[in-house]
Design a protein around this motif. Structure first.
Motif, PDB file in Angstrom:
ATOM      1  N   ALA A 121      16.521 -35.886 -45.019  1.00 16.01           N
ATOM      2  CA  ALA A 121      17.479 -34.857 -44.595  1.00 16.01           C
ATOM      3  C   ALA A 121      18.676 -34.811 -45.541  1.00 16.01           C
ATOM      4  N   SER A 122      19.159 -35.963 -45.954  1.00 16.29           N
ATOM      5  CA  SER A 122      20.317 -36.000 -46.865  1.00 16.29           C
ATOM      6  C   SER A 122      19.970 -35.375 -48.214  1.00 16.29           C
ATOM      7  N   GLU A 123      18.798 -35.709 -48.724  1.00 21.12           N
ATOM      8  CA  GLU A 123      18.377 -35.141 -50.006  1.00 21.12           C
ATOM      9  C   GLU A 123      18.277 -33.617 -49.918  1.00 21.12           C
ATOM     10  N   LEU A 124      17.674 -33.122 -48.838  1.00 20.52           N
ATOM     11  CA  LEU A 124      17.480 -31.681 -48.708  1.00 20.52           C
ATOM     12  C   LEU A 124      18.799 -30.954 -48.440  1.00 20.52           C
ATOM     13  N   ALA A 125      19.698 -31.595 -47.715  1.00 25.77           N
ATOM     14  CA  ALA A 125      20.998 -30.973 -47.458  1.00 25.77           C
ATOM     15  C   ALA A 125      21.780 -30.800 -48.754  1.00 25.77           C
ATOM     16  N   GLU A 126      21.650 -31.751 -49.655  1.00 26.70           N
ATOM     17  CA  GLU A 126      22.327 -31.630 -50.942  1.00 26.70           C
ATOM     18  C   GLU A 126      21.781 -30.461 -51.762  1.00 26.70           C
ATOM     19  N   ARG A 127      20.545 -30.040 -51.472  1.00 26.88           N
ATOM     20  CA  ARG A 127      19.931 -28.914 -52.183  1.00 26.88           C
ATOM     21  C   ARG A 127      20.256 -27.571 -51.532  1.00 26.88           C
ATOM     22  N   GLY A 128      21.051 -27.593 -50.474  1.00 25.87           N
ATOM     23  CA  GLY A 128      21.488 -26.354 -49.855  1.00 25.87           C
ATOM     24  C   GLY A 128      20.813 -25.993 -48.556  1.00 25.87           C
ATOM     25  N   HIS A 129      19.823 -26.773 -48.124  1.00 23.74           N
ATOM     26  CA  HIS A 129      19.180 -26.489 -46.843  1.00 23.74           C
ATOM     27  C   HIS A 129      20.115 -26.879 -45.702  1.00 23.74           C
ATOM     28  N   ARG A 130      20.019 -26.163 -44.604  1.00 22.84           N
ATOM     29  CA  ARG A 130      20.856 -26.434 -43.423  1.00 22.84           C
ATOM     30  C   ARG A 130      20.039 -27.291 -42.465  1.00 22.84           C
ATOM     31  N   ILE A 131      20.528 -28.492 -42.176  1.00 21.92           N
ATOM     32  CA  ILE A 131      19.717 -29.468 -41.446  1.00 21.92           C
ATOM     33  C   ILE A 131      20.528 -30.129 -40.340  1.00 21.92           C
ATOM     34  N   VAL A 132      19.872 -30.276 -39.188  1.00 15.18           N
ATOM     35  CA  VAL A 132      20.402 -31.130 -38.131  1.00 15.18           C
ATOM     36  C   VAL A 132      19.370 -32.215 -37.841  1.00 15.18           C
ATOM     37  N   ILE A 133      19.865 -33.385 -37.495  1.00 14.92           N
ATOM     38  CA  ILE A 133      19.017 -34.488 -37.045  1.00 14.92           C
ATOM     39  C   ILE A 133      19.274 -34.664 -35.558  1.00 14.92           C
ATOM     40  N   ALA A 134      18.247 -34.515 -34.757  1.00 11.13           N
ATOM     41  CA  ALA A 134      18.366 -34.667 -33.302  1.00 11.13           C
ATOM     42  C   ALA A 134      17.711 -35.975 -32.892  1.00 11.13           C
ATOM     43  N   ALA A 135      18.442 -36.798 -32.163  1.00 12.64           N
ATOM     44  CA  ALA A 135      17.940 -38.117 -31.791  1.00 12.64           C
ATOM     45  C   ALA A 135      18.622 -38.578 -30.514  1.00 12.64           C
ATOM     46  N   PRO A 136      17.985 -39.507 -29.791  1.00 11.77           N
ATOM     47  CA  PRO A 136      18.656 -40.100 -28.633  1.00 11.77           C
ATOM     48  C   PRO A 136      19.864 -40.918 -29.086  1.00 11.77           C
ATOM     49  N   SER A 137      20.744 -41.175 -28.165  1.00 10.90           N
ATOM     50  CA  SER A 137      21.925 -41.975 -28.476  1.00 10.90           C
ATOM     51  C   SER A 137      22.382 -42.711 -27.234  1.00 10.90           C
ATOM     52  N   GLU A 138      23.002 -43.847 -27.455  1.00 12.35           N
ATOM     53  CA  GLU A 138      23.585 -44.600 -26.340  1.00 12.35           C
ATOM     54  C   GLU A 138      25.061 -44.294 -26.147  1.00 12.35           C
ATOM     55  N   SER A 139      25.636 -43.495 -27.052  1.00 11.88           N
ATOM     56  CA  SER A 139      27.060 -43.184 -26.978  1.00 11.88           C
ATOM     57  C   SER A 139      27.263 -41.915 -26.169  1.00 11.88           C
ATOM     58  N   ARG A 140      27.873 -42.047 -25.019  1.00 10.91           N
ATOM     59  CA  ARG A 140      28.109 -40.875 -24.188  1.00 10.91           C
ATOM     60  C   ARG A 140      29.136 -39.937 -24.815  1.00 10.91           C
ATOM     61  N   ALA A 141      30.060 -40.477 -25.582  1.00 12.61           N
ATOM     62  CA  ALA A 141      31.024 -39.616 -26.268  1.00 12.61           C
ATOM     63  C   ALA A 141      30.317 -38.748 -27.305  1.00 12.61           C
ATOM     64  N   GLU A 142      29.398 -39.339 -28.060  1.00 11.13           N
ATOM     65  CA  GLU A 142      28.641 -38.565 -29.042  1.00 11.13           C
ATOM     66  C   GLU A 142      27.764 -37.515 -28.356  1.00 11.13           C
ATOM     67  N   LEU A 181      21.502 -36.689 -28.589  1.00 10.82           N
ATOM     68  CA  LEU A 181      20.988 -36.140 -27.333  1.00 10.82           C
ATOM     69  C   LEU A 181      21.321 -37.093 -26.191  1.00 10.82           C
ATOM     70  N   GLY A 182      21.196 -36.623 -24.958  1.00  7.85           N
ATOM     71  CA  GLY A 182      21.539 -37.443 -23.804  1.00  7.85           C
ATOM     72  C   GLY A 182      20.617 -38.632 -23.631  1.00  7.85           C
ATOM     73  N   THR A 183      21.037 -39.571 -22.805  1.00  2.78           N
ATOM     74  CA  THR A 183      20.233 -40.759 -22.527  1.00  2.78           C
ATOM     75  C   THR A 183      19.757 -40.788 -21.086  1.00  2.78           C
ATOM     76  N   GLY A 184      20.641 -40.562 -20.149  1.00  5.31           N
ATOM     77  CA  GLY A 184      20.252 -40.544 -18.742  1.00  5.31           C
ATOM     78  C   GLY A 184      19.985 -41.908 -18.170  1.00  5.31           C
ATOM     79  N   ILE A 185      19.176 -42.714 -18.860  1.00  5.68           N
ATOM     80  CA  ILE A 185      18.897 -44.093 -18.461  1.00  5.68           C
ATOM     81  C   ILE A 185      19.072 -44.962 -19.694  1.00  5.68           C
ATOM     82  N   PRO A 186      19.331 -46.267 -19.514  1.00  2.76           N
ATOM     83  CA  PRO A 186      19.580 -47.119 -20.680  1.00  2.76           C
ATOM     84  C   PRO A 186      18.404 -47.113 -21.641  1.00  2.76           C
ATOM     85  N   LEU A 187      18.718 -47.117 -22.930  1.00  4.76           N
ATOM     86  CA  LEU A 187      17.693 -47.170 -23.960  1.00  4.76           C
ATOM     87  C   LEU A 187      17.274 -48.608 -24.203  1.00  4.76           C
TER      88      LEU A 187
END
Length: 636
Positions: free
Chosen positions: A35-56, A85-91
């Motif tokens: 994703a980092s390599e492609l973003a540097e080439r001008g592509h628009r990219i998001v990375i979607a992943a679970p997270s344990e940080s409720r603030a994030e 993305l949300g967690t809902g239950i502990p990871l």
């Protein structure tokens, strides 16, 4: 017949990983680095992943909501945007986490992201159900790429849910595998075309080693990564104890928490533990002469072996398939049987005693692992290839303007007469019913026959209904396809490619009926991909399919490849005619008809499927054939 539009220089891409973002894992490294390599080439990219940080999670939800009105706000400049993305239950915790569970809040976040922002591609990693990646496939309406990384555990554990997994994997437009073992396992359990896309490694890592600057007479160094191979630590230490404690060597164990590493008293002056406060695991490997990869279980860590090969560190690996593949069966490193600490110690002694052997292995390994830029080149080429297969939605503007001034009529594109073996409706009855239903044009698509369509065309003026000569052709082994605007019969039994070519040779349009309906003879997803450039119209609504999900899947396929959508009643009895109609501008010939279809509206009328199917069964004598077929059989 349709034109193709080149893939755009700047793509909008969502990378979806099932692993908690920030966890040290092969999948996250692959997704993040590409994703980092492609973003540097001008592509628009998001990375979607679970997270344990409720603030994030809160910040990401706000960003997804804002993107519905301002899509550009979702993307970073020159770097990928990470959405937690949300967690809902502990990871699950630990240095080698399992794929995150899939609570409802993650599914809702994905639905909001993929439904609210138009992506060219959704790239999912290990999309086994249930997972964040499989949920992304469920909600995606874009082109989909699936990358498979885990070599055995996740693949084998999905067999109980195999039917569900196959449905999700059927939505992939390209599949990649990170290694040969994963590729062979996927082909065995989930057959399909897989392209090998091996992860990369950095060759220019700044080396680091505990104890300060290197001296000219420094001792050979052995590295081990606890977080990557936690289950093999005891084996590593048993092998180390077999080495000469006064010999010319030293070792270091990298761990996220160095306090976890406990070493026997007599080895403490030889074996140290280090962590992220001092260096990265890759820097420690780059500073070592030897790397030990001793895993014997289902979770190997090929990334550290690639890091060793890229930086000239000699690997000593257990003889598991993935490590053997990386070492090319011992050509690039030394091997030992899993769990055999005696042989491991012996291989370490060989390397410690022979700088020439270490140099020889380093020379052979040079160039065996690509950098991440080369990996991104291959991934980008896959993206461009499948994006280049999308149809050009602009069509022919000049023809479009010409027909826009004409009156609108209703069309039904899929129906049968008693010239089909499974229908008993006479041509005259069909035309009269079409007229009474308000249809201005119909396509008669008898099975492997055009005589009914030609007979209807001769009577068309009498009933005031335009007739499109068509045929629903049974291919040899790839399902059915309809040719619209034909001049003559197309024989059944040819390949799909041959049948499609014959339709276009006659100047007709390729219309794919009831795709994805497992209860009909239909081309599977892979066969559709083989002819996707040649499809002119895809049937996205057929009232006779048993499950609405089949129509939804067809609608999804047409949307992501920008194929002109169509619909037809598939009527085998007069009472079913017009249960779905298409409102178009009047047309003359296939070119004008196709342009009319680009702005068409599909009008659906409620029909009782059981009632219509029962009428068909009764009228065809329990499904044994139409009246014409029965009369022919009687004469015989």
């Amino acid at each position: 017949m349709l034109g193709r539009v080149p893939a755009p220089e700047r793509l909008t891409i969502a990378q979806v990983t099932p692993q908690p973002w920030g966890a040290r894992h092969e999948i996250n490294e692959f997704a993040g680095r590409v994703a980092s390599e492609l973003a540097e080439r001008g592509h628009r990219i998001v990375i979607a992943a679970p997270s344990e940080s409720r603030a994030e999670v809160r910040d990401s939800r706000a960003a997804i909501a804002a993107a519905k009105d301002r899509p550009a706000s979702l993307f970073g400049r020159g770097e990928p945007r990470v959405l937690a993305l949300g967690t809902g239950i502990p990871l699950p915790r630990g240095p080698r986490p399992r794929a995150a569970p899939l609570p409802l809040d993650i599914s809702r976040a994905l639905e909001g992201l993929l439904g609210g922002v138009e992506f060219d591609l959704v790239h999912v990693h290990d999309p086994f159900a249930p997972s964040v990646s499989s949920a992304a496939l469920r909600h995606s309406r874009s082109l989909n790429v699936g990358s498979f990384h885990e070599p055995s555990e996740r693949i084998l554990s999905t067999q109980v849910a195999r039917p569900l997994v196959e449905i999700f994997l059927g939505r992939l437009d390209a599949r990649t595998a990170s290694c040969g073992e994963t590729e062979s396992l996927m082909e065995r359990f989930f057959p399909g075309p897989y392209e090998r896309v091996e992860p990369g490694a950095d060759a220019d890592v700044e080396p680091w080693w505990p104890g300060g600057a290197d001296g000219v007479e420094r001792r050979p160094r052995i590295a081990f990564c606890l977080d990557e191979e936690r289950g093999a630590l005891r084996l590593f230490l048993r092998a180390i104890r077999r080495l000469d404690p006064d010999g010319n060597w030293e070792a270091a164990v990298w761990a996220a928490d160095p306090a976890e590493v406990r070493v026997a008293q007599r080895l403490r002056n030889r074996v140290r533990s280090v962590g992220p406060a001092e260096c990265s695991a890759e820097a420690l490997i780059a500073g070592a002469d030897i790397l030990v990869a001793a895993s014997g279980g289902p979770r190997p860590a090929p990334g550290m072996v690639r890091a060793a090969l890229a930086t000239g560190t000699a690997p000593v690996c257990s003889q598991i398939p993935l490590y053997r593949e990386l070492l090319r069966d011992g050509e690039l490193g030394l091997e030992f049987q899993p769990g055999d600490s005696i042989t491991l110690a012996g291989q370490l002694e060989r390397l410690l005693a022979s700088p020439a052997l270490r140099r020889e292995l380093a020379a052979k390994a040079r160039g065996s692992v690509r950098d991440w830029g080369a990996v991104a080149d291959q991934v980008e080429a896959i993206y461009q290839r499948i994006c280049g297969r999308r149809h050009d939605p602009r069509g022919n503007p000049e023809v479009r303007r010409r027909i826009a001034r004409r009156r609108e009529i209703h069309v039904d594109l899929h129906m049968h007469t008693d010239h089909s073996s499974d229908c008993a409706t006479p041509v005259e009855t069909l035309l009269a019913t079409a007229r009474d239903a308000g249809l201005g044009a119909i396509a008669i698509t008898d099975h492997n026959e055009v005589s009914g369509a030609f007979a209807a065309a001769e009577l068309a003026d009498e009933f005031g209904v335009k007739v499109i000569i068509a045929e629903e052709v049974k291919t040899a082994a790839e399902g059915e396809v309809i040719g619209l605007f034909l001049d003559e019969l197309i024989p059944r039994g040819m390949t799909m490619a041959e049948t499609v070519a014959e339709i276009h040779r006659q100047g007709g349009l390729v219309y794919v009926p009831h795709p994805f309906d497992r209860l009909h003879s239909v081309p599977d997803y892979e066969h559709l991909l083989e002819i996707v450039e040649e499809i002119d119209i895809l049937e996205v609504f057929n009232p006779r399919v048993a499950l609405s999900a089949f129509n939804e899947e067809a609608e999804r396929f047409a949307a992501k490849y920008r194929i002109v959508p169509g619909a037809g009643s598939d009527s085998h009895v007069a009472q079913g005619l017009g249960s779905v109609m298409i409102r178009v501008h009047d047309f003359d010939g296939p070119e004008e008809f196709l342009e009319s279809m680009r702005d068409a509206d599909i009008v659906r009328k409620k029909r009782n499927l059981i009632y219509v199917q029962t009428l068909k069964w009764l009228q065809t004598g329990g499904g044994r054939g139409g009246k014409r077929l029965a009369s022919r059989a009687g004469k015989a």
